[in-house]
Design a protein around this motif. Structure first.
Motif, PDB file in Angstrom:
ATOM      1  N   GLU A  47      24.486  26.069  -0.559  1.00 32.55           N
ATOM      2  CA  GLU A  47      25.485  27.075  -0.913  1.00 32.55           C
ATOM      3  C   GLU A  47      25.883  27.918   0.302  1.00 32.55           C
ATOM      4  O   GLU A  47      27.045  28.319   0.440  1.00 32.55           O
ATOM      5  N   VAL A  48      24.926  28.191   1.182  1.00 35.37           N
ATOM      6  CA  VAL A  48      25.242  28.929   2.414  1.00 35.37           C
ATOM      7  C   VAL A  48      26.193  28.106   3.276  1.00 35.37           C
ATOM      8  O   VAL A  48      27.166  28.635   3.841  1.00 35.37           O
ATOM      9  N   LEU A  49      25.924  26.801   3.389  1.00 34.55           N
ATOM     10  CA  LEU A  49      26.783  25.943   4.196  1.00 34.55           C
ATOM     11  C   LEU A  49      28.199  25.882   3.629  1.00 34.55           C
ATOM     12  O   LEU A  49      29.175  25.758   4.385  1.00 34.55           O
ATOM     13  N   LYS A  50      28.326  25.976   2.319  1.00 34.93           N
ATOM     14  CA  LYS A  50      29.653  25.967   1.678  1.00 34.93           C
ATOM     15  C   LYS A  50      30.373  27.298   1.839  1.00 34.93           C
ATOM     16  O   LYS A  50      31.603  27.357   1.767  1.00 34.93           O
ATOM     17  N   SER A  93      32.073  32.842   4.728  1.00 27.85           N
ATOM     18  CA  SER A  93      32.103  34.229   5.187  1.00 27.85           C
ATOM     19  C   SER A  93      31.448  34.422   6.560  1.00 27.85           C
ATOM     20  O   SER A  93      31.233  35.543   6.988  1.00 27.85           O
ATOM     21  N   GLY A  94      31.128  33.327   7.235  1.00 28.54           N
ATOM     22  CA  GLY A  94      30.619  33.438   8.602  1.00 28.54           C
ATOM     23  C   GLY A  94      29.127  33.698   8.707  1.00 28.54           C
ATOM     24  O   GLY A  94      28.678  34.345   9.660  1.00 28.54           O
ATOM     25  N   ILE A  95      28.331  33.199   7.767  1.00 20.63           N
ATOM     26  CA  ILE A  95      26.878  33.408   7.808  1.00 20.63           C
ATOM     27  C   ILE A  95      26.286  32.634   8.987  1.00 20.63           C
ATOM     28  O   ILE A  95      26.532  31.436   9.162  1.00 20.63           O
ATOM     29  N   THR A  96      25.505  33.330   9.797  1.00 22.64           N
ATOM     30  CA  THR A  96      24.908  32.732  10.995  1.00 22.64           C
ATOM     31  C   THR A  96      23.431  32.407  10.815  1.00 22.64           C
ATOM     32  O   THR A  96      22.899  31.532  11.505  1.00 22.64           O
ATOM     33  N   ILE A 122      16.284  31.383   9.683  1.00 24.76           N
ATOM     34  CA  ILE A 122      16.617  30.115  10.325  1.00 24.76           C
ATOM     35  C   ILE A 122      18.078  30.176  10.761  1.00 24.76           C
ATOM     36  O   ILE A 122      18.947  30.495   9.939  1.00 24.76           O
ATOM     37  N   PRO A 123      18.375  29.875  12.020  1.00 21.21           N
ATOM     38  CA  PRO A 123      19.789  29.816  12.426  1.00 21.21           C
ATOM     39  C   PRO A 123      20.503  28.692  11.670  1.00 21.21           C
ATOM     40  O   PRO A 123      19.985  27.570  11.570  1.00 21.21           O
ATOM     41  N   ILE A 124      21.666  28.963  11.127  1.00 18.84           N
ATOM     42  CA  ILE A 124      22.410  27.954  10.383  1.00 18.84           C
ATOM     43  C   ILE A 124      22.752  26.766  11.275  1.00 18.84           C
ATOM     44  O   ILE A 124      22.840  25.615  10.816  1.00 18.84           O
ATOM     45  N   GLU A 125      22.905  27.029  12.554  1.00 21.00           N
ATOM     46  CA  GLU A 125      23.184  25.938  13.487  1.00 21.00           C
ATOM     47  C   GLU A 125      22.062  24.904  13.478  1.00 21.00           C
ATOM     48  O   GLU A 125      22.306  23.698  13.610  1.00 21.00           O
ATOM     49  N   ARG A 126      20.825  25.358  13.281  1.00 25.47           N
ATOM     50  CA  ARG A 126      19.695  24.424  13.217  1.00 25.47           C
ATOM     51  C   ARG A 126      19.769  23.573  11.952  1.00 25.47           C
ATOM     52  O   ARG A 126      19.346  22.411  11.945  1.00 25.47           O
ATOM     53  N   VAL A 127      20.287  24.141  10.863  1.00 27.31           N
ATOM     54  CA  VAL A 127      20.447  23.365   9.629  1.00 27.31           C
ATOM     55  C   VAL A 127      21.482  22.264   9.849  1.00 27.31           C
ATOM     56  O   VAL A 127      21.291  21.119   9.422  1.00 27.31           O
ATOM     57  N   HIS A 128      22.578  22.594  10.525  1.00 28.92           N
ATOM     58  CA  HIS A 128      23.594  21.585  10.842  1.00 28.92           C
ATOM     59  C   HIS A 128      22.997  20.477  11.705  1.00 28.92           C
ATOM     60  O   HIS A 128      23.278  19.295  11.493  1.00 28.92           O
TER      61      HIS A 128
END
Length: 592
Positions: free
Chosen positions: A231-234, A237-240, A334-340
Motif C-alpha cells: 500500500e505504501v508503494l501504491k 504522497s512521496g513516502i520515503t 526501512i528506506p522505500i528505495e530498499r524495498v524497490h
C-alpha cells in the motif's frame, strides 16, 4: 532544526522518572502539567536515557555541527551545561561546558550553545535559586543549511490481529500529537497504514485522511507488514521511509520525531540507513530487552539485553555501537528505495521474518538512546506453535541469505532442542520441531504454494493449549510452584528420568523451565504466569520412543536431501519476494 525534545514521564506511556530526570527532595513533578517545580537549593539532573543527547551518532551519521539547548523556565535557576563520557572503568567523566543564572517572573525561553564535542552525552542540570521555580521542558537543536536537509515522509506500518484496543490507542496518540496539529513539524510528514489481519477494526474508527486501514488475509506478521508495504508503494504522497511497528507496543511519539530528525539530517553516504527502536520491558520499563540483534545462523543474540537504563553509566554503555545485523519489527525504519531494490519480505508467517528482511536490507542500522518501544516480555506469550517455526524459518533464512549452516550444525542443533523438549515431557513440541524441518525439506515450491493461514491453524492444533486451572483436573497450588523454583538446581538425566520410578508431580513455568524440575516427575503442571493458565504433561516411555523414531527418520532425510533443498531455496528467493507473488498470495488484484 529540533533534534530532540526534552520529554517527561506520561500516564499510559512510562512513569519511571529515572529514565527522564532525577530530582532531589522538595521537588515536584506534575504529570498533568508536564513540568518540574523546584524549591530553593534543589537540583534536577537530566543525564538520562531520554534527555541526554548522544553526540557520537549525531556527528557520525548526520550533518549536525553546532548544538544548542533551549529551556523553558520560570523563577530563578543556575543552569549548568555538561558533557559526560564513559571511561574504561565504566564511570562517567563530567565536564562543565557552560551555564548561566536565569531569572524571570514569567515563563521564558533561554537558548545556550554547547562547546563542540564529538562523542559522549550532552546534558544539563538545573539548580533552583528560589522556591517554586518551574521547568517546562525544551529541546536540543542545530542550525543546519537548508540544502543539507533531506525531504522525508514516513509511512508507519502496523500489522494487527484482533488487538483493537492497542491499535486504537496508538493511532489516536499519533493523531493527537501531530497528525491533527498543523503547527507540528510532522504535520503532513506521516501517514499510517494498518493491515487488519483479523478484519475486526471498524473502517470509520479513524477520521483522518492520513490513516489507511485495509482488511487482509491472516497470513501472520510477514503478510501483514508486506500488505502495508504494498500500500505504501501504491501511495503517491512521496513516502520515503516505512516504519514497521508492532500493534501491541506502547511508545512515546517523541520516538517518531527523533526518527524523522535523524532521517532528515543523514549525510548522503548514509541515506540508505535504517533507524531501529530498542525494545524495553513493559513490566519493568527501565530494563532493555534488545537494542539490535545478531542473526548468528538462527541462534539470535539480543544486543545489550537486560541493561538497566536508569543509570547514566548504562546509558553511555548502551550508546556504544556493536555489529547489529537487523532490528526487529516492533520498530524499524526501512528506506522505500530498499524495498524497490530488494523486494518484499518472505512469507514466513512469523518468527524470523524480520530477521531475513533486515539481513537483506540493512546496510547501516542506527540505534539511538531515546528511540524505543515498550513490549510485553516474550515469556508472557507461550505458544507451542513456535517450535514448528524455529527450525523451518531458520533454515529458510540461512538458505536464501547464503549463510553457511552445515548439515552437521543442523543435526546437532536439532538434537539439542529435541532432547530439551523430551526431557520436559513436551512430546508435542518435539514433534513440531520435526515437522518444521520436514516441511523445509519439502522445498521452495511447496513453501510457495502452501496456504499459510490454514497451515498455522493445523500447527496450533498440534501443540499444547493453555487452559484455566478450573478447566483441568490439575491440583495446583501457587505456593508449591513458587517453592519449586527456589529448590535449587540438580542434574537432570533425561534417559534415567524415563527409566527410574517417579516420585513427584511438580508445577513448572510454561516458558523455558529449569530442567531439574522434571527430575523423576510423573505428571507436570506447566503454568503460564501471565495468563494464570496451564497445560498438563506426563511422562510416557511410549511417546518418547515414538518421537525418537520420528527424529531418527528425520536425521536420515536431512543427510539425504538437505544440500539440494538449501540450493533450491537459494535459487528461488526472488520468486517468493516479488510483488506479483505477494498479490496472488494475499488474493489481491493481479499485476504489479
Amino acid at each position: 532544526m529540533i533534534l530532540q525534545n526534552i520529554v517527561f514521564p506520561k500516564y499510559g506511556v512510562c512513569s519511571i522518572s529515572d529514565l527522564y530526570f532525577r530530582l532531589e527532595n522538595e521537588a515536584d513533578y506534575s504529570f498533568f502539567n508536564q513540568s518540574i517545580k523546584l524549591n530553593d537549593g534543589k537540583t534536577a539532573y537530566f543525564d538520562t536515557y531520554f534527555n541526554g543527547l548522544y553526540l557520537k551518532k549525531w556527528k557520525k551519521y548526520t550533518n549536525v555541527s553546532e548544538i544548542s539547548i533551549t529551556l523553558k523556565l520560570k523563577g530563578k535557576f543556575r543552569i549548568t551545561l555538561l558533557h559526560k563520557e564513559r571511561l574504561l572503568d565504566r564511570n562517567c567523566k563530567n565536564t562543565v561546558v557552560g551555564g548561566i543564572e536565569f531569572s524571570s517572573k514569567i515563563e521564558e525561553e533561554v537558548t545556550l550553545p554547547y562547546t563542540d564535542f564529538t562523542s559522549g552525552m550532552l546534558t544539563f542540570e538545573l539548580l533552583s535559586l528560589e522556591n517554586n521555580s518551574v521547568f517546562y521542558g525544551g529541546y536540543y537543536s542545530s542550525n543546519v543549511p537548508q540544502d543539507s536537509i533531506n525531504n522525508i515522509k514516513i509511512g508507519i506500518c502496523i500489522c494487527t490481529y484482533k488487538r483493537e484496543r492497542y491499535v486504537i490507542n496508538n493511532v489516536n496518540r499519533l493523531l493527537c500529537s501531530f497528525l491533527n496539529d498543523k503547527n507540528s513539524i510532522l504535520s503532513n510528514k506521516v501517514d499510517i497504514f494498518i493491515s487488519d489481519n483479523g478484519g475486526t477494526l471498524d473502517p470509520l474508527t479513524f477520521e483522518s485522511s492520513a490513516v489507511h486501514l485495509f482488511n487482509n488475509k491472516n497470513v501472520g506478521g510477514a503478510g501483514g507488514f508486506t500488505r502495508c508495504l504494498i500500500e505504501v508503494l501504491k501511495n503517491d504522497s512521496g513516502i520515503t521511509h516505512a516504519i514497521l511497528m508492532d500493534d501491541d507496543i506502547i511508545f512515546d511519539v517523541e520516538s517518531i520525531l527523533r526518527t524523522y530528525s535523524l532521517l532528515s539530517l543523514l549525510k548522503k553516504e548514509y541515506n540508505d540507513a535504517s533507524i531501529g527502536g530498542a525494545m524495553l520491558d513493559l513490566d519493568r520499563q527501565n530494563i532493555q530487552t534488545e537494542s539490535g540483534a545478531q542473526w548468528n545462523k538462527g541462534k539470535i543474540i539480543s544486543l545489550k539485553h537486560g541493561l538497566n537504563l536508569s543509570s547514566c553509566e548504562s546509558c553511555l554503555y548502551n550508546d556504544i555501537e556493536e555489529t547489529a545485523d537487523y532490528n526487529a519489527w516492533w520498530y524499524c525504519s526501512i528506506p522505500i528505495e530498499r524495498v524497490h531494490e530488494n523486494g518484499l519480505p518472505l512469507p514466513l508467517f512469523f518468527r524470523g521474518d524480520d530477521a531475513e528482511y533486515g539481513l537483506r536490507n540493512t546496510k547501516q542500522l542506527i540505534l539511538m538512546n531515546g528511540i524505543c518501544v515498550w513490549h510485553e516480555p516474550f515469556e508472557n506469550k507461550y505458544s507451542s506453535a513456535t517450535f514448528y517455526y524455529i527450525f523451518r524459518n531458520r533454515l529458510i533464512n540461512n538458505s536464501v541469505r547464503k549463510i553457511e549452516y552445515t548439515r552437521k550444525q543442523l543435526i546437532d542443533d536439532f538434537i539439542e532442542q529435541w532432547v530439551s523438549e523430551v526431557k520436559r515431557y513436551r512430546y508435542k513440541n518435539a514433534s513440531l520441531l520435526v515437522k518444521g524441518i520436514e516441511d523445509y525439506l519439502r522445498g521452495s515450491d511447496w513453501f510457495k504454494s502452501v496456504d499459510g493461514e490454514e497451515l498455522h491453524k493445523e500447527i496450533l492444533s498440534l501443540g499444547y493449549k493453555l487452559k484455566p486451572v478450573s478447566d483441568t483436573d490439575a491440583d495446583f497450588l501457587y505456593s508449591d510452584y513458587d517453592e519449586s523454583l527456589r529448590s535449587g538446581a540438580h542434574a537432570n538425566n533425561w534417559l534415567l528420568n524415563l527409566l527410574l520410578p517417579t516420585k513427584s508431580n511438580p508445577a513448572v513455568p510454561a516458558y523455558n523451565p529449569p530442567n531439574y524440575l522434571f527430575n523423576r516427575a510423573e505428571r507436570v503442571i506447566n503454568y503460564d504466569y501471565s495468563s494464570g493458565n496451564v497445560f498438563i504433561t506426563s511422562r510416557s516411555r511410549r511417546q518418547a520412543l515414538a518421537e525418537l523414531k520420528k527424529a531418527l527418520v528425520l536425521i536420515k532425510d536431512i543427510n539425504k536431501n538437505y544440500e539440494r533443498i538449501k540450493s533450491e531455496f537459494e535459487n528461488n528467493r526472488s520468486d517468493l519476494t516479488n510483488i506479483i507473488f505477494w498479490k496472488e498470495y494475499l488474493e489481491l488484484e493481479e499485476g504489479p
